[in-house]
Write a protein that holds these residues in place. Structure first.
Motif, PDB file in Angstrom:
ATOM      1  N   ASP A   1      41.876  47.790  50.182  1.00  0.00           N
ATOM      2  CA  ASP A   1      42.465  48.029  48.855  1.00  0.00           C
ATOM      3  C   ASP A   1      41.505  48.934  48.100  1.00  0.00           C
TER       4      ASP A   1
ATOM      5  N   CYS B   1      40.344  48.931  43.824  1.00  0.00           N
ATOM      6  CA  CYS B   1      41.083  47.673  43.702  1.00  0.00           C
ATOM      7  C   CYS B   1      41.100  47.115  42.294  1.00  0.00           C
TER       8      CYS B   1
ATOM      9  N   GLY C   1      41.920  43.310  41.237  1.00  0.00           N
ATOM     10  CA  GLY C   1      42.515  42.631  42.381  1.00  0.00           C
ATOM     11  C   GLY C   1      44.011  42.426  42.338  1.00  0.00           C
TER      12      GLY C   1
ATOM     13  N   SER D   1      45.310  43.536  45.664  1.00  0.00           N
ATOM     14  CA  SER D   1      44.783  42.646  46.709  1.00  0.00           C
ATOM     15  C   SER D   1      45.622  41.378  46.811  1.00  0.00           C
TER      16      SER D   1
ATOM     17  N   GLY E   1      38.418  44.718  49.306  1.00  0.00           N
ATOM     18  CA  GLY E   1      38.661  45.328  48.002  1.00  0.00           C
ATOM     19  C   GLY E   1      37.472  46.186  47.614  1.00  0.00           C
TER      20      GLY E   1
ATOM     21  N   VAL F   1      39.155  37.745  51.855  1.00  0.00           N
ATOM     22  CA  VAL F   1      38.827  38.913  51.035  1.00  0.00           C
ATOM     23  C   VAL F   1      37.322  39.137  50.986  1.00  0.00           C
TER      24      VAL F   1
ATOM     25  N   TRP G   1      34.590  41.871  48.892  1.00  0.00           N
ATOM     26  CA  TRP G   1      34.522  42.842  47.803  1.00  0.00           C
ATOM     27  C   TRP G   1      33.343  43.783  48.037  1.00  0.00           C
TER      28      TRP G   1
END
Length: 280
Positions: A51, A54, A57, A60, A75, A95, A97
């Motif tokens: 993503d 992002c 989110g 996401s 993300g 997920v 980041w």
């Protein structure tokens, strides 16, 4: 005082990231655009998806709903403040980041990935460099899917506002000048910034980066009458239009502008989405 420069995180100022997330929660536009981009990406349940840009989110979350337990989302955003809000709002072990710029994402993410989705942000990047970085990460035939506001493509007016009523920004600038002595900053040199893209120029850049265009699709969404005011209430956006004016004064100007304009009418928001596949 911290030094400022081109890499300063403006989303960390004035609660921008939190206010952006509040807007996204109150108005469905980013959720709707996310949903349609995810559909264009045709994600298998076990896909590895990036993503890109992002934010907090929103996209996401939509990607996660399309994936099974074996799927993953990375993300990526250049703003630590946006990522902090995203990480606090989404507690899902699938997920990860990553803080990175779109143009160098391949230097910060270990590929390959099956798809890259970028919602409502590609025009903030250098598309040539971003497409090259994305192509470097994708598996053969992996999809790169993103969208652009239709009003932004090859036109000069502000793409966020309709043509059939006074622009809120023009009214705000008039009030700021009259009531607060605001003046637009003098340009320091020749005009800067990238020319606005067209559908054709976007497709050419994707082709040059090693993509085949799979689909160019148009979508129309509907914004309620309060959406534009709430969007402008995110401090970073009024700072863009009224540089040099304090946040408190920008919010006062915003209130005066809408006292004059009244509540806006529901109106269509048109977007163009691009789905491209990495050439084998």
């Amino acid at each position: 005082m911290a030094a400022r420069g081109p890499d300063a995180d403006i989303w960390g100022e004035d609660g921008n990231a939190r206010r952006y997330e509040d807007f996204a929660g109150q108005h469905p536009i980013y959720r709707d655009t996310s949903r349609d981009l995810v559909a264009l990406a045709r994600l298998p349940a076990d896909a590895a998806v990036l993503d890109l840009a992002c934010g907090t989110g929103v996209t996401s979350r939509e990607i996660l709903t399309a994936l099974g337990p074996g799927g993953t989302v990375t993300g990526v955003d250049r703003s630590a403040a946006m990522l902090a809000v995203a990480a606090s709002a989404i507690a899902d072990p699938r997920v990860t980041w990553v803080q990175a710029a779109a143009e160098t994402v391949n230097q910060h993410v270990t590929g390959p990935v099956d798809a890259v989705v970028c919602n409502s942000a590609i025009w903030q990047t250098d598309l040539v460099a971003t497409a090259a970085a994305v192509r470097n990460l994708l598996v053969p035939a992996g999809r790169f899917v993103f969208n652009v506001g239709a009003g932004y493509l090859g036109r000069q007016q502000d793409p966020n506002f309709s043509d059939d009523r006074p622009s809120p920004v023009s009214v705000m600038r008039e009030i700021a000048a009259q009531d607060y002595g605001w003046r637009p900053p003098d340009p320091a040199g020749p005009p800067s910034g990238r020319p606005r893209p067209t559908r054709e120029s976007i497709c050419r850049r994707l082709d040059s980066a090693g993509f085949d265009i799979e689909q160019v699709a148009e979508f129309t969404y509907h914004r309620d009458g309060n959406a534009e005011r709430d969007w402008l209430s995110v401090p970073v956006f009024t700072k863009y239009y009224l540089p040099g004016l304090s946040y408190q004064d920008r919010m006062r100007v915003l209130a005066k502008a809408y006292a004059r304009l009244g509540t806006g009418q529901p109106e269509p928001s048109r977007w163009v989405a691009f789905a491209a596949r990495a050439r084998r």
